[in-house]
Scaffold this motif. Structure first.
Motif, mmCIF file in Angstrom:
data_model
loop_
_atom_site.group_PDB
_atom_site.id
_atom_site.type_symbol
_atom_site.label_atom_id
_atom_site.label_comp_id
_atom_site.label_asym_id
_atom_site.label_seq_id
_atom_site.Cartn_x
_atom_site.Cartn_y
_atom_site.Cartn_z
ATOM 1 N N THR A 1 35.745 32.390 38.037
ATOM 2 C CA THR A 1 34.663 32.266 39.007
ATOM 3 C C THR A 1 33.663 33.398 38.825
ATOM 4 O OG1 THR A 1 36.115 31.196 40.631
ATOM 5 C CG2 THR A 1 34.081 32.179 41.465
ATOM 6 N N THR A 2 32.393 33.048 38.779
ATOM 7 C CA THR A 2 31.316 34.034 38.724
ATOM 8 C C THR A 2 30.599 34.021 40.066
ATOM 9 O OG1 THR A 2 30.998 33.663 36.355
ATOM 10 C CG2 THR A 2 29.208 34.759 37.541
ATOM 11 N N PRO A 3 30.628 35.131 40.809
ATOM 12 C CA PRO A 3 29.934 35.168 42.103
ATOM 13 C C PRO A 3 28.451 34.876 41.924
ATOM 14 C CG PRO A 3 31.422 37.033 41.892
ATOM 15 C CD PRO A 3 31.350 36.386 40.533
ATOM 16 N N LEU A 4 27.908 34.035 42.796
ATOM 17 C CA LEU A 4 26.491 33.698 42.705
ATOM 18 C C LEU A 4 25.620 34.767 43.342
ATOM 19 C CD1 LEU A 4 26.504 29.848 43.413
ATOM 20 C CD2 LEU A 4 26.461 31.037 41.221
ATOM 21 N N LYS A 5 26.115 35.339 44.427
ATOM 22 C CA LYS A 5 25.340 36.374 45.126
ATOM 23 C C LYS A 5 25.775 37.736 44.611
ATOM 24 C CE LYS A 5 24.839 33.424 49.195
ATOM 25 N NZ LYS A 5 25.116 33.234 50.634
ATOM 26 N N LYS A 6 25.302 38.079 43.431
ATOM 27 C CA LYS A 6 25.786 39.282 42.773
ATOM 28 C C LYS A 6 25.299 40.564 43.438
ATOM 29 C CE LYS A 6 26.471 37.195 38.232
ATOM 30 N NZ LYS A 6 26.173 37.273 36.786
ATOM 31 N N GLY A 7 24.244 40.463 44.248
ATOM 32 C CA GLY A 7 23.712 41.671 44.860
ATOM 33 C C GLY A 7 24.693 42.381 45.765
ATOM 34 N N ASP A 8 25.527 41.622 46.503
ATOM 35 C CA ASP A 8 26.464 42.271 47.425
ATOM 36 C C ASP A 8 27.916 42.070 46.992
ATOM 37 O OD1 ASP A 8 27.025 39.661 48.074
ATOM 38 O OD2 ASP A 8 26.305 39.765 50.129
ATOM 39 N N TYR B 1 32.126 42.261 42.152
ATOM 40 C CA TYR B 1 32.720 41.656 40.968
ATOM 41 C C TYR B 1 31.684 40.936 40.101
ATOM 42 C CZ TYR B 1 36.859 42.350 43.870
ATOM 43 O OH TYR B 1 37.831 42.888 44.679
ATOM 44 N N GLY B 2 31.896 41.038 38.774
ATOM 45 C CA GLY B 2 31.099 40.268 37.840
ATOM 46 C C GLY B 2 31.727 38.913 37.601
ATOM 47 N N ARG B 3 33.067 38.868 37.656
ATOM 48 C CA ARG B 3 33.795 37.600 37.558
ATOM 49 C C ARG B 3 35.209 37.808 38.071
ATOM 50 N NH1 ARG B 3 36.783 37.036 32.325
ATOM 51 N NH2 ARG B 3 36.451 38.956 31.156
ATOM 52 N N ILE B 4 35.825 36.692 38.435
ATOM 53 C CA ILE B 4 37.193 36.670 38.936
ATOM 54 C C ILE B 4 37.957 35.608 38.154
ATOM 55 C CG2 ILE B 4 38.681 36.258 40.939
ATOM 56 C CD1 ILE B 4 36.206 36.944 42.693
ATOM 57 N N VAL B 5 39.117 35.973 37.625
ATOM 58 C CA VAL B 5 39.959 35.016 36.910
ATOM 59 C C VAL B 5 41.242 34.831 37.718
ATOM 60 C CG1 VAL B 5 41.120 34.436 34.753
ATOM 61 C CG2 VAL B 5 39.005 35.785 34.706
ATOM 62 N N MET B 6 41.589 33.578 37.974
ATOM 63 C CA MET B 6 42.719 33.284 38.856
ATOM 64 C C MET B 6 43.664 32.286 38.197
ATOM 65 S SD MET B 6 42.450 32.291 42.906
ATOM 66 C CE MET B 6 41.225 31.012 42.627
ATOM 67 N N MET C 1 45.438 37.265 40.109
ATOM 68 C CA MET C 1 43.981 37.309 40.117
ATOM 69 C C MET C 1 43.546 38.591 39.410
ATOM 70 S SD MET C 1 43.052 36.055 44.013
ATOM 71 C CE MET C 1 41.285 36.158 43.742
ATOM 72 N N GLN C 2 42.576 38.459 38.535
ATOM 73 C CA GLN C 2 41.982 39.624 37.878
ATOM 74 C C GLN C 2 40.513 39.690 38.265
ATOM 75 O OE1 GLN C 2 42.829 39.083 33.666
ATOM 76 N NE2 GLN C 2 44.694 40.293 33.835
ATOM 77 N N MET C 3 40.093 40.838 38.779
ATOM 78 C CA MET C 3 38.724 41.033 39.207
ATOM 79 C C MET C 3 38.032 42.026 38.280
ATOM 80 S SD MET C 3 40.825 40.135 41.732
ATOM 81 C CE MET C 3 41.347 41.184 43.058
ATOM 82 N N PHE C 4 36.949 41.596 37.657
ATOM 83 C CA PHE C 4 36.200 42.417 36.713
ATOM 84 C C PHE C 4 34.910 42.908 37.371
ATOM 85 C CE2 PHE C 4 38.931 39.669 34.319
ATOM 86 C CZ PHE C 4 39.295 40.374 33.182
ATOM 87 N N ASP C 5 34.512 44.132 37.036
ATOM 88 C CA ASP C 5 33.258 44.635 37.585
ATOM 89 C C ASP C 5 32.081 44.018 36.833
ATOM 90 O OD1 ASP C 5 32.927 46.048 35.205
ATOM 91 O OD2 ASP C 5 33.519 47.976 36.058
ATOM 92 N N LYS C 6 30.884 44.432 37.165
ATOM 93 C CA LYS C 6 29.694 43.811 36.579
ATOM 94 C C LYS C 6 29.490 44.199 35.122
ATOM 95 C CE LYS C 6 27.579 43.214 41.068
ATOM 96 N NZ LYS C 6 26.470 43.546 41.996
#
Length: 259
Positions: free
Chosen positions: A165-172, A175-180, A192-197
């Motif tokens: 999943t790539t967050p659409l509202k990246k401003g707030d 995470y840059g993406r989430i892998v689940m 779940m792995q959460m990656f920064d921007k």
């Protein structure tokens, strides 16, 4: 080559293709995860214990009670009240998920005598000093993000879909993406792995125990590892009960501020 072998091989390939074609779309998988609410924050009453462990292996323990209810599925309202440690006793957190715009979040600290609203720009902040952020609590990145199925993989004996999943509202979002990794039989995320921007692995959430209560699967023990800060938070649900009849007036700022 033996014609019988060729026919069998062809049937196997067709069956395999059909099975792959039958896999749900990523949006359907995410929707079922959110609707199932394995975290117990969208239609349950929960008692929980939290252990924070820093890189020197020093620990601090928290305890809380939470109530929640769905009001526009899968959207929910939840109220978390802390009972330990002593300096946090009476503190509370109220959250109302919104379909459009920012969710409402209020944090109450007894020494301040009033609740303060947590703006969306603070979603990346740690929730009560744990390795869970406000963003992890509201799950809006999953609700509103763009998701893709990346494949399948077993974790232990359980077949899982891998959904990115790539967050659409990246401003707030932090995470840059989430892998689940989502179990195919009950839609419970096992990892779940959460990656920064910058696409560096920031945090990993691992499911360590799952229990079925009243027909609902809950993650009753999990661990969030913060790779950047080199510490972790262990979360255990000591009591959990599906419940969606908590009165609406429990999910108000006025109730949050009650001692």
């Amino acid at each position: 080559m033996n014609p019988i072998f060729i026919a069998a091989l062809s049937l196997a390939l067709v069956a395999g293709s059909a099975a792959r074609a039958a896999a749900p779309a990523a949006s359907e998988i995410i929707g079922k995860v959110l609707d199932a609410d394995p975290w117990g924050l969208a239609g349950a009453e929960v008692d929980a214990r939290v252990i924070k462990r820093d890189k020197r292996n020093s620990t601090e323990e928290l305890a809380f009670h939470a109530i929640s209810r769905k009001y526009a599925p899968p959207l929910a309202k939840s109220l978390v009240r802390f009972s330990a440690p002593a300096d946090l006793a009476g503190s509370g957190f109220l959250q109302t998920q919104k379909d459009k715009g920012d969710d409402e979040r209020y944090l109450y600290l007894p020494e301040l005598k009033r609740a303060r609203r947590i703006a969306g720009s603070l979603r990346a902040n740690a929730f009560m000093g744990t390795d869970f952020s406000f963003a992890d609590m509201d799950r809006r990145d999953l609700r509103d993000g763009a998701s893709t199925v990346k494949g399948e993989e077993k974790i232990g004996k359980y077949a899982c879909w891998i959904v990115e999943t790539t967050p659409l509202k990246k401003g707030d979002s932090e995470y840059g993406r989430i892998v689940m990794w989502v179990r195919e039989d009950n839609f419970v995320p096992l990892r779940m792995q959460m990656f920064d921007k910058a696409q560096v692995l920031l945090k990993t959430l691992t499911t360590e125990e799952v229990r079925r209560v009243g027909g609902t699967w809950f993650i009753t023990r999990s661990k969030m590892v913060n790779h950047r800060e080199q510490h972790q938070t262990e979360l255990t649900l000591t009591k959990v009960q599906p419940k969606n009849d908590v009165p609406e007036d429990q999910f108000t700022v006025r109730n949050l501020e009650k001692q």
